[in-house]
Design a protein around this motif. Structure first.
Motif, PDB file in Angstrom:
ATOM      1  N   UNK A   1       0.814  -1.216   0.000  1.00 10.54           N
ATOM      2  CA  UNK A   1       0.000   0.000   0.000  1.00 10.54           C
ATOM      3  C   UNK A   1       0.848   1.267   0.000  1.00 10.54           C
ATOM      4  N   UNK A   2       0.316   2.277  -0.631  1.00 10.41           N
ATOM      5  CA  UNK A   2       0.961   3.584  -0.678  1.00 10.41           C
ATOM      6  C   UNK A   2       1.066   4.182   0.721  1.00 10.41           C
ATOM      7  N   UNK A   3       0.036   3.994   1.551  1.00 10.41           N
ATOM      8  CA  UNK A   3       0.029   4.560   2.902  1.00 10.41           C
ATOM      9  C   UNK A   3       1.194   4.030   3.733  1.00 10.41           C
ATOM     10  N   UNK A   4       1.468   2.725   3.617  1.00 10.43           N
ATOM     11  CA  UNK A   4       2.559   2.130   4.387  1.00 10.43           C
ATOM     12  C   UNK A   4       3.901   2.684   3.932  1.00 10.43           C
ATOM     13  N   UNK A   5       4.109   2.752   2.625  1.00  3.58           N
ATOM     14  CA  UNK A   5       5.362   3.295   2.103  1.00  3.58           C
ATOM     15  C   UNK A   5       5.569   4.728   2.587  1.00  3.58           C
ATOM     16  N   UNK A   6       4.506   5.525   2.541  1.00  4.91           N
ATOM     17  CA  UNK A   6       4.596   6.909   3.003  1.00  4.91           C
ATOM     18  C   UNK A   6       4.945   6.973   4.492  1.00  4.91           C
ATOM     19  N   UNK A   7       4.286   6.127   5.277  1.00  4.10           N
ATOM     20  CA  UNK A   7       4.519   6.135   6.715  1.00  4.10           C
ATOM     21  C   UNK A   7       5.971   5.781   7.039  1.00  4.10           C
ATOM     22  N   UNK A   8       6.515   4.783   6.338  1.00  2.42           N
ATOM     23  CA  UNK A   8       7.903   4.377   6.573  1.00  2.42           C
ATOM     24  C   UNK A   8       8.861   5.492   6.163  1.00  2.42           C
ATOM     25  N   UNK A   9       8.650   6.074   5.010  1.00  7.52           N
ATOM     26  CA  UNK A   9       9.528   7.152   4.541  1.00  7.52           C
ATOM     27  C   UNK A   9       9.507   8.329   5.510  1.00  7.52           C
ATOM     28  N   UNK A  10       8.338   8.682   5.996  1.00  4.22           N
ATOM     29  CA  UNK A  10       8.240   9.779   6.958  1.00  4.22           C
ATOM     30  C   UNK A  10       8.935   9.435   8.270  1.00  4.22           C
ATOM     31  N   UNK A  11       8.852   8.166   8.693  1.00  2.44           N
ATOM     32  CA  UNK A  11       9.519   7.713   9.909  1.00  2.44           C
ATOM     33  C   UNK A  11      11.025   7.938   9.826  1.00  2.44           C
TER      34      UNK A  11
END
Length: 656
Positions: A513-523
């Protein structure tokens, strides 16, 4: 302009003690910022397959062929381009074979040299002369530099250029010159190499791969679970040593241990034959991928060694589980539940029969205690691992160039996963009242991995670091392993297939999912609109329709699939990635036959480029991490120039 501390500027003034020197450096650095971005090459999960790895390294995942096509499209036949590519990949081996088929050697040399120089000009065009000069082979540095910067088509330089080529041929230096310039082209085609983990295990050539990486001009490594295992073994962790030996025996790969690292297996051979000499050990025969030729007696000896070290491993792992309760792995100490008389064990609360009744070193009252002979074996093996000069060199390089993850040019690189819970949140790990998750957990375990190797022998922190390294190999929340268990005991001793299941961390469900990738990158402090995750570890099941591109293009899986054991499952030999000034290309690979066929029959790894992302305006050095550092240096120099011009610092005063 940003304000800089006057003392910092005074320090800089020691190197640039005049306006002229400082301004000249600003001009030079500003020019570098506008050069095209260098090519990055990403490989993962090479698993000791040195021949395939070295071939992909030589051709830059098709980068060399792309340069040949760029220069000679429409002017050379496909056969000639193939000849040129194979020569660049294997100059020492290919050149004699090519010479066998030519009548006029001098004319052949001239043609080849002209073509190689043209390729060299293209691959060096994105670098400064200074950088190119440093990369030149010492013996021919001046000649190659002259040829690179002289155009044969310019009338007043034509004779000069041609005379250099003719002199190389007439002095009988063409052969060695061609070899040198082919190696130079390989080197300049790729600016930086990323290895996303798992250099070790399965294939027979991990030591060859490590030597090639040490010799490579610029490289970084994100540790894989198999790499961390060898790092733990080199630190003296008994559990890691036992696992390394078990896997090597499982794949019949003893050459790396004995020949490359000088690990003596003779004590284990003697112990296994004395203890398991009457045991057929049928479940412990090595898996043979076709690389290793051995007869039945050799296989049976390996099987007995394999069983002996497996029992030792299970005991040592149980000891770690017992002393590190916060690992929360009590359910994985299955050996302590073994009842030889009933022929059963308890797994997750259920009783299962075992398929083996011969456990001669097992004491039901002290199930995790090594026998005296097992202790003696482990002492000798530990000393052998810790005293191996070559292993120490390779492991120190893994520490020097490696890490749990890397942030590079807006990309986040890691091998396994970011451990998650079933609800998609980052999974936490509590130690002494402190909770770690996401990036903090990765940072924490990296410190422990370094502690395992570098802490003093008598320091408790070393023992804890070694146990943490073993956890990274097989622990439930390990970001390198990424499964809820490693079913070692079950796969050897329990027939019930449901006990063999190793469930992947929820990360592998959410990473699509796009949401997971975004969350990891922001982390990790990255802009999800501009960044990517480059991930290894789990082969992409192309045969089942799985795509390596996930998270709406933000997460890219590049398990190289080099391991022959995986290829029937994946259907291909995996993926690599190329990121250059024009964009990002995923490269899919077919299987590699052998170096011999690559040399003799010019067989290349068949590749297919998948354009992931292209840019309208070519990427420059200023768009990279290196560019940011250069820009900071320019800003500092401009502040120094301002200090000179305003009289705060006098020219020449810091020169002494």
């Amino acid at each position: 302009m940003k304000s800089y501390d006057i003392e910092a500027l005074r320090l800089l003034a020691r190197q640039y003690n005049t306006v002229r020197k400082a301004s000249t450096e600003v001009i030079n650095l500003s020019a570098i910022l506008n050069l095209p971005k260098g090519t990055e090459h990403f490989l993962s999960d090479v698993h000791g397959e040195s021949e395939a790895f070295l071939h992909v390294l030589k051709n830059g995942s098709g980068s060399v062929r792309r340069k040949i096509e760029e220069v000679f499209s429409g002017t050379l036949m496909e056969e000639d381009k193939r000849h040129l590519a194979s020569l660049i990949f294997y100059p020492e081996q290919r050149l004699p074979l090519m010479l066998e088929k030519v009548e006029n050697r001098d004319e052949f040399f001239k043609i080849i040299l002209f073509r190689l120089i043209k390729i060299s000009r293209v691959v060096t065009s994105k670098y400064t002369r200074s950088k190119v000069r440093k990369a030149l082979p010492e013996a021919y540095a001046y000649i190659i530099e002259e040829l690179l910067h002289e155009q044969e088509s310019v009338l007043n330089k034509h004779e000069y250029y041609t005379s250099i080529i003719e002199s190389i041929v007439s002095t009988e230096r063409a052969h060695s010159f061609i070899v040198a310039i082919c190696r130079f082209i390989q080197k300049m085609t790729v600016d930086h190499l990323h290895i996303i983990g798992d250099i070790y295990d399965r294939g027979p050539g991990a030591h060859i791969i490590m030597d090639s990486l040490i010799a490579y001009h610029t490289v970084d490594i994100q540790w894989g679970n198999h790499d961390i295992l060898w790092m733990g073994a080199a630190s003296g962790s008994g559990a890691c040593i036992a696992n390394v030996l078990r896997i090597s025996l499982r794949y019949g790969n003893l050459a790396t241990l004995e020949d490359a690292y000088g690990i003596s297996l003779l004590p284990l051979v003697r112990f296994a034959m004395e203890t398991y000499g009457d045991d057929p050990c049928t479940r412990f025969f090595p898996k043979n991928t076709g690389d290793i030729d051995m007869d039945y007696n050799e296989e049976q000896m390996i099987a007995r060694m394999h069983k002996a070290i497996t029992i030792i491993q299970l005991k040592l792992e149980g000891q770690i589980i017992s002393r590190r309760k916060h690992f929360r792995m009590d359910n994985r100490d299955i050996l302590s539940t073994l009842d030889p008389e009933k022929g059963s064990v308890v797994i997750d609360g259920a009783e299962y029969p075992v398929n083996d009744s011969n456990f001669p070193t097992f004491d039901k009252d002290h199930p995790l205690e090594l026998s005296e002979k097992e202790k003696e074996i482990m002492t000798k093996l530990t000393n052998s691992f810790k005293s191996s000069t070559n292993l120490r060199k390779h492991v120190r390089f893994l520490y020097e160039k490696g890490s749990m993850y890397l942030i590079h040019n807006n990309n986040l690189l890691y091998h396994g996963c970011i451990s998650m819970k079933d609800d998609g949140s980052f999974d936490g790990f509590e130690v002494d009242g402190e909770s770690y998750s996401g990036r903090a957990f990765m940072d924490r375990v990296e410190r422990l991995a370094r502690q395992a190797y570098f802490a003093s022998e008598d320091d408790e922190s070393k023992s804890y670091g070694q146990d943490a390294v073993w956890y990274l190999w097989s622990g439930r929340q390990s970001p390198l392993y990424g499964k809820d268990k490693m079913a070692t005991f079950e796969r050897y001793f329990v027939d019930a297939p449901e006990t063999h299941v190793e469930n992947k961390n929820p990360y592998y469900k959410f990473r699509d999912s796009d949401d997971t990738a975004r969350k990891i990158l922001e982390e990790f402090g990255l802009d999800p609109d501009k960044s990517h995750i480059i991930n290894g570890h789990v082969p992409v099941a192309v045969k089942k329709g799985e795509s390596p591109v996930k998270g709406e293009g933000k997460l890219i899986v590049i398990d190289g699939g080099f391991s022959k054991a995986y290829q029937p499952h994946t259907g291909i030999a995996g993926y690599t990635l190329v990121y250059n000034s024009h964009g990002m290309y995923l490269v899919s690979h077919k299987g590699f036959s052998s170096t011999r066929l690559a040399v003799e029959e010019e067989q290349d790894i068949l590749t297919e480029d998948i354009l992931l992302e292209s840019v309208q305006e070519r990427l420059r050095v200023k768009d990279t991490d290196k560019g940011k550092k250069i820009q900071n240096q320019i800003n500092l120099l401009n502040a120094l120039l301002d200090a000179y011009r305003t009289g705060r610092i006098k020219e020449g005063e810091e020169s002494y």
